[in-house]
Design a protein around this motif. Sequence first.
Motif, short mmCIF file in Angstrom:
data_model
loop_
_atom_site.label_atom_id
_atom_site.label_comp_id
_atom_site.label_asym_id
_atom_site.label_seq_id
_atom_site.Cartn_x
_atom_site.Cartn_y
_atom_site.Cartn_z
N GLY A 36 0.80 -1.22 0.00
CA GLY A 36 0.00 0.00 0.00
C GLY A 36 0.82 1.27 0.00
O GLY A 36 0.27 2.35 0.13
N MET A 37 2.19 1.17 -0.11
CA MET A 37 3.04 2.37 -0.07
C MET A 37 3.85 2.43 -1.36
O MET A 37 4.55 1.48 -1.71
N SER A 38 3.76 3.56 -2.06
CA SER A 38 4.49 3.73 -3.30
C SER A 38 5.94 4.10 -3.01
O SER A 38 6.33 4.39 -1.88
N GLY A 39 6.75 4.09 -4.10
CA GLY A 39 8.15 4.45 -3.94
C GLY A 39 8.34 5.88 -3.48
O GLY A 39 9.23 6.17 -2.66
N GLN A 40 7.51 6.79 -3.97
CA GLN A 40 7.61 8.19 -3.56
C GLN A 40 7.26 8.37 -2.09
O GLN A 40 7.91 9.14 -1.38
N GLU A 41 6.23 7.64 -1.64
CA GLU A 41 5.87 7.72 -0.22
C GLU A 41 6.99 7.17 0.65
O GLU A 41 7.30 7.71 1.72
N MET A 42 7.61 6.07 0.21
CA MET A 42 8.72 5.49 0.96
C MET A 42 9.87 6.48 1.06
O MET A 42 10.47 6.67 2.13
N VAL A 46 11.52 8.27 4.39
CA VAL A 46 12.96 8.18 4.66
C VAL A 46 13.54 9.56 4.91
O VAL A 46 14.32 9.78 5.85
N LEU A 47 13.14 10.53 4.07
CA LEU A 47 13.63 11.90 4.24
C LEU A 47 13.15 12.50 5.56
O LEU A 47 13.89 13.22 6.24
N VAL A 48 11.89 12.21 5.91
CA VAL A 48 11.37 12.71 7.19
C VAL A 48 12.16 12.11 8.35
O VAL A 48 12.49 12.80 9.33
N SER A 49 12.50 10.82 8.24
CA SER A 49 13.28 10.18 9.31
C SER A 49 14.65 10.81 9.43
O SER A 49 15.15 11.07 10.54
N LEU A 51 15.46 13.83 8.54
CA LEU A 51 15.28 15.17 9.11
C LEU A 51 15.09 15.11 10.61
O LEU A 51 15.62 15.93 11.36
N GLY A 52 14.31 14.11 11.06
CA GLY A 52 14.10 13.95 12.50
C GLY A 52 15.40 13.66 13.23
O GLY A 52 15.67 14.20 14.32
N VAL A 53 16.25 12.80 12.63
CA VAL A 53 17.55 12.49 13.24
C VAL A 53 18.41 13.75 13.29
O VAL A 53 19.10 14.02 14.29
N LEU A 54 18.38 14.55 12.21
CA LEU A 54 19.17 15.78 12.18
C LEU A 54 18.71 16.77 13.24
O LEU A 54 19.53 17.37 13.95
N VAL A 55 17.39 16.93 13.37
CA VAL A 55 16.85 17.85 14.38
C VAL A 55 17.23 17.37 15.78
O VAL A 55 17.62 18.17 16.65
N LEU A 56 17.12 16.06 16.02
CA LEU A 56 17.49 15.53 17.32
C LEU A 56 18.96 15.78 17.62
O LEU A 56 19.33 16.16 18.75
N ALA A 57 19.80 15.60 16.60
CA ALA A 57 21.23 15.86 16.80
C ALA A 57 21.49 17.32 17.12
O ALA A 57 22.31 17.65 18.00
N LEU A 58 20.79 18.22 16.43
CA LEU A 58 20.97 19.65 16.70
C LEU A 58 20.50 20.01 18.10
O LEU A 58 21.12 20.82 18.80
N VAL A 59 19.37 19.43 18.54
CA VAL A 59 18.87 19.70 19.90
C VAL A 59 19.87 19.22 20.94
O VAL A 59 20.17 19.92 21.92
N LEU A 60 20.38 18.00 20.76
CA LEU A 60 21.37 17.48 21.71
C LEU A 60 22.63 18.33 21.71
O LEU A 60 23.23 18.57 22.78
N THR A 61 23.01 18.80 20.53
CA THR A 61 24.19 19.67 20.45
C THR A 61 23.94 20.98 21.20
O THR A 61 24.82 21.48 21.93
N GLY A 62 22.75 21.55 21.00
CA GLY A 62 22.42 22.79 21.72
C GLY A 62 22.42 22.60 23.22
O GLY A 62 22.90 23.46 23.97
#
Length: 294
Positions: A36-42, A46-49, A51-62
């Motif tokens: 039920g998930m297309s390649g674009q949705e996948m 992945v990009l959202v994940s 981005l979430g890891v990057l934001v978490l890293a920036l928060v921890l760095t701050g």
Amino acid sequence: MATTLKNRSWRLSAAALLLSFSAQAQAPEAAATPAGMSGQEMLFWVLVSLLGVLVLALVLTGILIVVQLRPQLRKVYEMPTVRPSWSGKVLGLFVGDPVLLQGRVRDEIMSGHDYDGIHEFDNDLPPWWKMGFYGTIAFAAVYLFYFHVADAGQLSQAEYETEMKQAALLVSVGSDDPNKLTDFQPLTAAADIGAGKSLFATNCAPCHGAAAEGKVGPNLTDEYWLHGGEVNHVYKTVKFGVQGKGMVAWKGKLSSKQILQVSSYILTLQGSKPANAKEPQGEKDPTATKIAMR
């Protein structure tokens, strides 16, 4: 000191990104896309994940930077020109002074405010309370403009009417619609009235009495009705019942013709004055008439 902190922050960010990319690389290349998930949705998730890891890293760095710089921030906060300012109050949150949220407690007695030994102090209202109060004023202004000036939104009555129209589209407009009254004519043939009498004795008499004089249910022989005495009102009551009043719905147990037969039979009992009749209930219905058998 600042160079060391910058190096640490960049190392943490780089490590977090490397971990995320390595986790993606370790996944089998031929892994099937979830059902039920297309390649674009996948790719999107992945990009959202990432981005979430990057934001978490920036928060921890701050957080790490604030912890390392806390002694220096405390010195800056203690400066006479910084502490009373708005930015200084924000800075106080990082060094453990919640004055921005709680306000200052001065405990200064107001002149003339002394009642029976009880003194009133001139302390600040909590800033969070004042910001919430100002927020309600701003919300009220936006609400007034949006709903009453620009007419861009529906008020509660309009919403109710719209929902009722939408609900009406989901309900059958035929004889199975409990909100639409049928337009049947009462049956007067002896065969139909006889069938209605038999159905009444089997299904209705336990609650209304063998002569419809009323027991648990109301008396059906007088001119008073709880839900209408015209044949289509009686038909509706028999078919759909009355929730919370003990009157069961006979829809699905009796056919439409059988319900009309028993409804017509009930109307032949008007004015029969059986023994031990129950006291009248409801109101007189001018549309209710006695049916004479042919």
